[in-house]
Design a protein around this motif. Structure first.
Motif, short mmCIF file in Angstrom:
data_model
loop_
_atom_site.label_atom_id
_atom_site.label_comp_id
_atom_site.label_asym_id
_atom_site.label_seq_id
_atom_site.Cartn_x
_atom_site.Cartn_y
_atom_site.Cartn_z
N THR A 78 3.91 15.68 23.11
CA THR A 78 3.66 14.41 23.86
C THR A 78 2.28 13.91 23.57
N LEU A 79 1.37 14.57 23.10
CA LEU A 79 0.13 13.96 22.71
C LEU A 79 0.30 12.86 21.63
N LYS A 80 1.02 12.97 20.87
CA LYS A 80 1.11 12.10 19.61
C LYS A 80 1.77 10.69 19.97
N GLU A 81 2.55 10.81 21.17
CA GLU A 81 3.60 9.81 21.34
C GLU A 81 3.17 8.66 22.55
N VAL A 82 1.93 8.86 23.01
CA VAL A 82 1.22 8.20 24.22
C VAL A 82 0.24 7.27 23.94
N ASP A 83 -0.04 6.39 24.87
CA ASP A 83 -1.06 5.33 24.79
C ASP A 83 -2.40 6.06 25.23
N ALA A 84 -2.29 6.95 26.12
CA ALA A 84 -3.41 7.40 27.00
C ALA A 84 -3.06 9.04 27.40
N ILE A 85 -4.05 9.88 27.62
CA ILE A 85 -3.89 10.96 28.23
C ILE A 85 -4.74 11.41 29.60
N LEU A 86 -3.92 11.84 30.34
CA LEU A 86 -4.63 12.42 31.76
C LEU A 86 -4.76 13.75 31.66
N PHE A 87 -5.98 14.28 31.35
CA PHE A 87 -6.12 15.97 31.42
C PHE A 87 -6.51 16.22 32.88
N VAL A 88 -5.92 17.07 33.48
CA VAL A 88 -6.00 17.42 34.89
C VAL A 88 -6.47 18.82 35.18
N VAL A 89 -7.51 18.87 35.81
CA VAL A 89 -8.26 20.30 36.07
C VAL A 89 -8.39 20.40 37.50
N ASP A 90 -8.69 21.84 37.94
CA ASP A 90 -8.60 22.22 39.37
C ASP A 90 -10.10 22.40 39.73
N ALA A 91 -10.51 21.32 40.54
CA ALA A 91 -11.97 21.48 41.12
C ALA A 91 -12.26 22.61 41.88
N THR A 92 -11.34 23.69 42.09
CA THR A 92 -11.73 25.05 42.84
C THR A 92 -11.84 25.95 41.77
N GLU A 93 -11.55 25.66 40.58
CA GLU A 93 -11.77 26.91 39.47
C GLU A 93 -12.84 26.48 38.46
N LYS A 94 -13.35 27.33 37.77
CA LYS A 94 -14.40 27.27 36.62
C LYS A 94 -13.51 26.84 35.36
N MET A 95 -14.16 26.11 34.73
CA MET A 95 -13.55 25.99 33.27
C MET A 95 -13.43 27.34 32.64
N GLY A 96 -12.18 27.76 32.39
CA GLY A 96 -11.78 28.79 31.62
C GLY A 96 -11.22 28.83 30.30
N VAL A 97 -10.69 29.76 29.67
CA VAL A 97 -10.21 29.81 28.33
C VAL A 97 -9.06 28.87 28.22
N GLY A 98 -8.12 28.58 29.34
CA GLY A 98 -7.16 27.74 29.18
C GLY A 98 -7.58 26.34 28.87
N GLU A 99 -8.58 25.92 29.68
CA GLU A 99 -9.09 24.66 29.52
C GLU A 99 -9.76 24.25 28.28
N ARG A 100 -10.39 25.51 27.78
CA ARG A 100 -11.09 25.48 26.41
C ARG A 100 -10.03 25.09 25.35
N TYR A 101 -9.02 25.64 25.69
CA TYR A 101 -7.98 25.95 24.32
C TYR A 101 -7.50 24.23 24.52
N ILE A 102 -7.24 23.78 25.47
CA ILE A 102 -6.59 22.31 25.69
C ILE A 102 -7.42 21.42 25.09
N LEU A 103 -8.80 21.45 25.50
CA LEU A 103 -9.89 20.69 24.79
C LEU A 103 -9.92 20.76 23.41
N LYS A 104 -9.93 21.92 22.79
CA LYS A 104 -9.76 22.05 21.23
C LYS A 104 -8.62 21.29 20.73
N ARG A 105 -7.43 21.35 21.45
CA ARG A 105 -6.26 20.43 21.07
C ARG A 105 -6.62 19.14 21.24
N LEU A 106 -7.13 18.62 22.09
CA LEU A 106 -7.61 17.23 22.41
C LEU A 106 -8.65 16.65 21.24
N GLN A 107 -9.35 17.66 20.78
CA GLN A 107 -10.34 17.17 19.60
C GLN A 107 -9.66 16.51 18.46
#
Length: 301
Positions: free
Chosen positions: A85-114
């Motif tokens: 989906t990331l290749k087909e869009v005009d913008a991306i919303l990266f949604v995170v949970d305010a109650t949880e610390k940045m973890g491996v899952g978030e870092r994995y996505i951020l790496k993909r977003l680079q």
């Protein structure tokens, strides 16, 4: 004098780790329940297109499966759908949970977003569950590792700051026409939404070992002469033991699933619904490409 065209329209990917509130956010923004919600991770299995039309803009949201490390062919399909989906869009919303610390899952996505050149807006969801001062270090942690186009703290559930989120998003939408009719909120056929609403109730009401082992298919949907709608839905599980769990003692749980699902379906269709549910075993269906394809997951995952 020629009027300058200022109407904007564009496609927006909604991504994030499973269970951060992506579907709740999309449903709240468009004002109608299309994407199913559950406290179980990986609730969204297919990519669902949801449409919000305003006088000067049309926002087309792609609610994607949560990006995670896949454990079976279904998981591979879900991740491929989200990342594609990331290749087909005009913008991306990266949604995170305010109650949880940045973890491996978030870092994995951020790496993909680079790898993307699309504008990425960080959405810090569930801010109603923390004190306001706690939001700043959360935001600082994310902005230290990625250059976001914008950052918006929200509560999808409490409808906090959603106008600000739309204002921020609008900046990144291109000038364009209204692609869909103003009363259209999804591109999904009614049969698929019916199946999703049934699956949501199964997720809510069954034990932990069942949810990801189920798939739901609408086999028949007929409008009768009096306006009532007859619907026959099959719930697929992987093992006989799971079939027993979904049906429940003397059919009690299946009846409960049917009752709750029927209410949501009637609200969506605006008609009285007769809902018939069947439970069948398809052994190891999540790893069988042909079965995945038949259930609409695209067997090439």
């Amino acid at each position: 004098m020629e009027r300058k065209e200022t109407h904007k329209s564009g496609f927006i990917a909604v991504i994030g780790r499973p269970n951060v509130g992506k579907s709740t956010l999309v449903n709240t923004l468009i004002g109608q329940k299309i994407a199913i919600m559950s406290d179980k991770p990986q609730t969204t299995q297919n990519r669902i297109l949801c449409i919000l039309t305003e006088p000067d803009a049309q926002y087309i949201f792609l609610d994607t499966p949560g990006i995670h490390k896949p454990k079976h062919k279904l998981g591979e399909y879900m991740v491929k759908a989200a990342e594609g989906t990331l290749k087909e869009v005009d913008a991306i919303l990266f949604v995170v949970d305010a109650t949880e610390k940045m973890g491996v899952g978030e870092r994995y996505i951020l790496k993909r977003l680079q790898a993307t050149k699309k504008p990425v807006v960080l959405v810090v969801n569930k801010i109603d569950l923390i004190e306001r001062k706690q939001a700043l270090p959360i935001i600082a942690g994310y902005t230290a590792v990625y250059s976001f186009a914008g950052v918006v703290p929200v509560s999808a559930k409490k409808e906090v700051n959603l106008d600000s989120l739309l204002d921020e998003l609008r900046k990144y939408l291109p000038i364009g026409p209204q692609y869909y009719p103003k009363d259209m909120v999804t591109d999904q056929p009614e049969r698929l939404i019916v199946a999703e609403l049934v699956r949501e109730k199964v997720l809510h009401l069954t034990r932990d070992e069942v949810p990801h082992a189920i798939a739901v298919e609408t086999e028949e949907m007929t409008t009768r002469s009096n306006g009532d709608v007859y619907i026959r839905v099959t719930i697929y599980v992987e093992r006989d033991s799971q079939k027993g769990i979904v049906i429940g003692a003397k059919g009690a749980l299946l009846k409960e699933i049917s009752t709750f699902a029927r209410k949501d379906i009637e609200m969506m269709l605006g008609a009285r619904v007769f809902l018939e549910l069947w439970v069948k075993v398809k052994k190891d269906w999540r790893n069988r490409a042909g079965v995945l394809h038949n259930l609409g997951f695209g067997g090439d995952a």
